[in-house]
Scaffold this active site. Sequence first.
Site, PDB file in Angstrom:
ATOM      1  N   ARG A 100     -42.119  -5.680 -15.479  1.00  0.00           N
ATOM      2  CA  ARG A 100     -42.663  -5.649 -16.844  1.00  0.00           C
ATOM      3  C   ARG A 100     -43.763  -4.606 -16.965  1.00  0.00           C
ATOM      4  O   ARG A 100     -44.002  -4.093 -18.065  1.00  0.00           O
ATOM      5  CB  ARG A 100     -43.271  -7.018 -17.191  1.00  0.00           C
ATOM      6  CG  ARG A 100     -42.257  -8.090 -17.503  1.00  0.00           C
ATOM      7  CD  ARG A 100     -42.957  -9.327 -18.016  1.00  0.00           C
ATOM      8  NE  ARG A 100     -43.993  -8.933 -18.952  1.00  0.00           N
ATOM      9  CZ  ARG A 100     -45.168  -9.541 -19.080  1.00  0.00           C
ATOM     10  NH1 ARG A 100     -45.466 -10.581 -18.359  1.00  0.00           N
ATOM     11  NH2 ARG A 100     -46.055  -9.113 -19.953  1.00  0.00           N
TER      12      ARG A 100
ATOM     13  N   ARG B  93     -53.884 -18.694 -24.776  1.00  0.00           N
ATOM     14  CA  ARG B  93     -53.773 -17.430 -25.505  1.00  0.00           C
ATOM     15  C   ARG B  93     -53.312 -17.578 -26.959  1.00  0.00           C
ATOM     16  O   ARG B  93     -52.230 -17.118 -27.335  1.00  0.00           O
ATOM     17  CB  ARG B  93     -52.844 -16.467 -24.760  1.00  0.00           C
ATOM     18  CG  ARG B  93     -53.327 -16.177 -23.377  1.00  0.00           C
ATOM     19  CD  ARG B  93     -52.428 -15.221 -22.644  1.00  0.00           C
ATOM     20  NE  ARG B  93     -52.781 -13.832 -22.857  1.00  0.00           N
ATOM     21  CZ  ARG B  93     -52.167 -12.828 -22.275  1.00  0.00           C
ATOM     22  NH1 ARG B  93     -51.159 -13.047 -21.465  1.00  0.00           N
ATOM     23  NH2 ARG B  93     -52.542 -11.592 -22.484  1.00  0.00           N
TER      24      ARG B  93
ATOM     25  N   LYS C  37     -48.983   0.815 -20.199  1.00  0.00           N
ATOM     26  CA  LYS C  37     -48.214  -0.219 -20.907  1.00  0.00           C
ATOM     27  C   LYS C  37     -49.005  -0.756 -22.108  1.00  0.00           C
ATOM     28  O   LYS C  37     -48.460  -0.884 -23.206  1.00  0.00           O
ATOM     29  CB  LYS C  37     -47.899  -1.381 -19.942  1.00  0.00           C
ATOM     30  CG  LYS C  37     -47.336  -2.607 -20.629  1.00  0.00           C
ATOM     31  CD  LYS C  37     -47.028  -3.714 -19.665  1.00  0.00           C
ATOM     32  CE  LYS C  37     -48.163  -4.647 -19.372  1.00  0.00           C
ATOM     33  NZ  LYS C  37     -48.521  -5.561 -20.468  1.00  0.00           N
ATOM     34  N   ASN C  38     -50.265  -1.069 -21.878  1.00  0.00           N
ATOM     35  CA  ASN C  38     -51.030  -1.726 -22.944  1.00  0.00           C
ATOM     36  C   ASN C  38     -51.448  -0.779 -24.070  1.00  0.00           C
ATOM     37  O   ASN C  38     -51.968  -1.226 -25.084  1.00  0.00           O
ATOM     38  CB  ASN C  38     -52.269  -2.430 -22.360  1.00  0.00           C
ATOM     39  CG  ASN C  38     -51.886  -3.706 -21.630  1.00  0.00           C
ATOM     40  OD1 ASN C  38     -50.713  -4.105 -21.636  1.00  0.00           O
ATOM     41  ND2 ASN C  38     -52.850  -4.341 -20.992  1.00  0.00           N
TER      42      ASN C  38
ATOM     43  N   CYS D  99     -48.471 -19.624 -22.212  1.00  0.00           N
ATOM     44  CA  CYS D  99     -48.259 -18.472 -21.338  1.00  0.00           C
ATOM     45  C   CYS D  99     -48.820 -18.855 -19.988  1.00  0.00           C
ATOM     46  O   CYS D  99     -49.742 -19.661 -19.897  1.00  0.00           O
ATOM     47  CB  CYS D  99     -48.998 -17.276 -21.925  1.00  0.00           C
ATOM     48  SG  CYS D  99     -49.294 -15.976 -20.757  1.00  0.00           S
TER      49      CYS D  99
ATOM     50  N   ASP E 286     -57.453  -7.732 -15.798  1.00  0.00           N
ATOM     51  CA  ASP E 286     -56.166  -7.278 -15.253  1.00  0.00           C
ATOM     52  C   ASP E 286     -56.291  -6.669 -13.854  1.00  0.00           C
ATOM     53  O   ASP E 286     -55.281  -6.298 -13.259  1.00  0.00           O
ATOM     54  CB  ASP E 286     -55.516  -6.257 -16.207  1.00  0.00           C
ATOM     55  CG  ASP E 286     -54.915  -6.927 -17.444  1.00  0.00           C
ATOM     56  OD1 ASP E 286     -54.849  -8.169 -17.474  1.00  0.00           O
ATOM     57  OD2 ASP E 286     -54.529  -6.205 -18.377  1.00  0.00           O
TER      58      ASP E 286
HETATM   59  C1  UD1 Z   1     -54.695  -7.865 -23.711  1.00  0.00           C
HETATM   60  C2  UD1 Z   1     -53.853  -7.178 -22.670  1.00  0.00           C
HETATM   61  C3  UD1 Z   1     -53.880  -7.969 -21.370  1.00  0.00           C
HETATM   62  C4  UD1 Z   1     -55.309  -8.240 -20.943  1.00  0.00           C
HETATM   63  C5  UD1 Z   1     -56.137  -8.829 -22.078  1.00  0.00           C
HETATM   64  C6  UD1 Z   1     -57.605  -8.962 -21.750  1.00  0.00           C
HETATM   65  C7  UD1 Z   1     -52.181  -6.042 -23.991  1.00  0.00           C
HETATM   66  C8  UD1 Z   1     -50.763  -5.947 -24.413  1.00  0.00           C
HETATM   67  N1  UD1 Z   1     -52.501  -7.059 -23.182  1.00  0.00           N
HETATM   68  O1  UD1 Z   1     -54.097  -9.127 -23.957  1.00  0.00           O
HETATM   69  O2  UD1 Z   1     -53.193  -7.228 -20.367  1.00  0.00           O
HETATM   70  O3  UD1 Z   1     -55.310  -9.155 -19.857  1.00  0.00           O
HETATM   71  O4  UD1 Z   1     -56.029  -8.018 -23.251  1.00  0.00           O
HETATM   72  O5  UD1 Z   1     -58.139  -7.726 -21.409  1.00  0.00           O
HETATM   73  O6  UD1 Z   1     -52.988  -5.215 -24.346  1.00  0.00           O
HETATM   74  N2  UD1 Z   1     -57.968 -15.261 -27.941  1.00  0.00           N
HETATM   75  C9  UD1 Z   1     -58.040 -16.311 -28.834  1.00  0.00           C
HETATM   76  N3  UD1 Z   1     -57.524 -16.139 -30.102  1.00  0.00           N
HETATM   77  C10 UD1 Z   1     -56.925 -14.981 -30.494  1.00  0.00           C
HETATM   78  C11 UD1 Z   1     -56.841 -13.916 -29.576  1.00  0.00           C
HETATM   79  C12 UD1 Z   1     -57.381 -14.086 -28.306  1.00  0.00           C
HETATM   80  O7  UD1 Z   1     -58.569 -17.380 -28.513  1.00  0.00           O
HETATM   81  O8  UD1 Z   1     -56.467 -14.898 -31.642  1.00  0.00           O
HETATM   82  C13 UD1 Z   1     -58.531 -15.411 -26.567  1.00  0.00           C
HETATM   83  C14 UD1 Z   1     -57.477 -15.378 -25.481  1.00  0.00           C
HETATM   84  O9  UD1 Z   1     -56.909 -16.640 -25.262  1.00  0.00           O
HETATM   85  C15 UD1 Z   1     -58.295 -14.892 -24.296  1.00  0.00           C
HETATM   86  C16 UD1 Z   1     -59.306 -13.932 -24.935  1.00  0.00           C
HETATM   87  O10 UD1 Z   1     -59.344 -14.274 -26.305  1.00  0.00           O
HETATM   88  O11 UD1 Z   1     -58.982 -15.964 -23.704  1.00  0.00           O
HETATM   89  C17 UD1 Z   1     -58.952 -12.463 -24.814  1.00  0.00           C
HETATM   90  O12 UD1 Z   1     -57.600 -12.281 -25.155  1.00  0.00           O
HETATM   91  P1  UD1 Z   1     -57.035 -10.933 -25.769  1.00  0.00           P
HETATM   92  O13 UD1 Z   1     -58.018  -9.831 -25.584  1.00  0.00           O
HETATM   93  O14 UD1 Z   1     -56.540 -11.207 -27.133  1.00  0.00           O
HETATM   94  O15 UD1 Z   1     -55.794 -10.659 -24.818  1.00  0.00           O
HETATM   95  P2  UD1 Z   1     -54.478  -9.959 -25.257  1.00  0.00           P
HETATM   96  O16 UD1 Z   1     -54.801  -9.005 -26.359  1.00  0.00           O
HETATM   97  O17 UD1 Z   1     -53.397 -10.937 -25.454  1.00  0.00           O
END
Ligand code: UD1
Length: 417
Positions: A397, A122, A22-23, A117, A305
Amino acid sequence: MDKLLIEGGSPLKGEVAISGAKNAALPILCAALLTKGPLRLTNLPDLKDVRTMLGLLGQMGVRIERESANAVTLDAASIDNPVAPYEMVKTMRAAILVLGPLVARVGDARVSLPGGCAIGARPVDQHIKGLQSMGAEVTVEHGYVHARVPRLSGAKLFTDMVTVTGTENLMMAACLADGETVIENAAREPEVVDLANCLVAMGAQISGAGTDVIRIRGVERLHGATHRVMPDRIETGTYLCAAAATGGQVRLTGTSSCYLDSVIDKLMDAGCEITPERDAIRLQAPRRLQAVSLRTAPYPAFPTDMQAQFMAINCVAEGTAVIRETIFENRYMHAVELARLGADVRIDGNTAVVRGVDRLEGATVMATDLRASASLVIAGLVAQGETLVDRIYHLDRGYEHLDEKLSRLGARVRRVG
Ligand code: UD1
């Protein structure tokens, strides 16, 4: 609303095929926006999030041709509505992945903020900061991120924390930028590499994917390509945990142990025998699992995850495990539900202490997010008697044909209305 009724107590046995990731699929679908040429994808998992993303791309003007449940061709020759509306983004945060490709290709993108969320705040500030460094004018108004620029310019980017979709968004945007972009502190997740491989097949010039420094030399245009989506390492890990917890013996096909070192390591510490094969993994569970402590962190460390699924197996293991969640601040919602089945879990901030119990007992539990739901299913498979998992739309999902696959492994599960 669908629920899953599980009659626990049967060890999982047999063979099951793992789906596409999925990711990896979600960002790769968005990569179609970067070119006028057709992008054909195979091993695409048939999941609710994938259908939501296809719906989102479709309403932008992307033509979608379904070859089968797991193969699709996307044709973004014309994009007439570069907008991701709130109704779609609120159900799937990964919709933010259209932002980079849209602004790179059409110079204008409006994407709803994902908002709160269930597993934490996030934010998407890193995505925005990166695009601004590449010359985009970004405003946030009426709950939408609006990014505009005639053409992005290559830049040196540094993200404050490791962000998976942030890295993917900026890497896609940089493919069509003028000049070279360097992303430092990049996510090293295998899904980032799979996306990079697809982009390279489309004509992008990318090096360093899989390390924490990715270099992208922008090109004028990308072309169509065919790409096979990588296997889902989290689905693989989830079935390994389900087999481990039930004292089972399974062979998972269409997947590879190479993306799962940290997870396999912990399963071996728990007493499982794991045999990696070329495109498959075998697991033989011990009579009783040993508790395993863990700490989540960006790849290649233990994935957030998989945290919930390991909490479930620790619930019935011998001994006490300490779990530390370092990625998301509110990712223990499954703990109270596991307690309803008789688990002994104490939460203190980002630490969970799980004391193994001799047995769990079936009860009604509520799924709260995707991976939390998976942990409840695992616990339900172990528990004596019936467990009813409510709100399984979360599972739909991210897990393709979960009930069918579990049934194939001998689990007694069925969907009820
Ligand atoms: C992706 C995965 C999700 C997984 C996560 C962490 C997908 C579609 N989803 O989510 O399944 O749990 O990686 O491995 O690939 N953050 C910020 N600012 C930003 C972006 C992130 O503060 O602009 C923080 C987030 O709140 C979190 C951390 O960084 O605490 C990591 O998040 P991130 O790696 O971005 O997660 P996703 O990409 O949303």
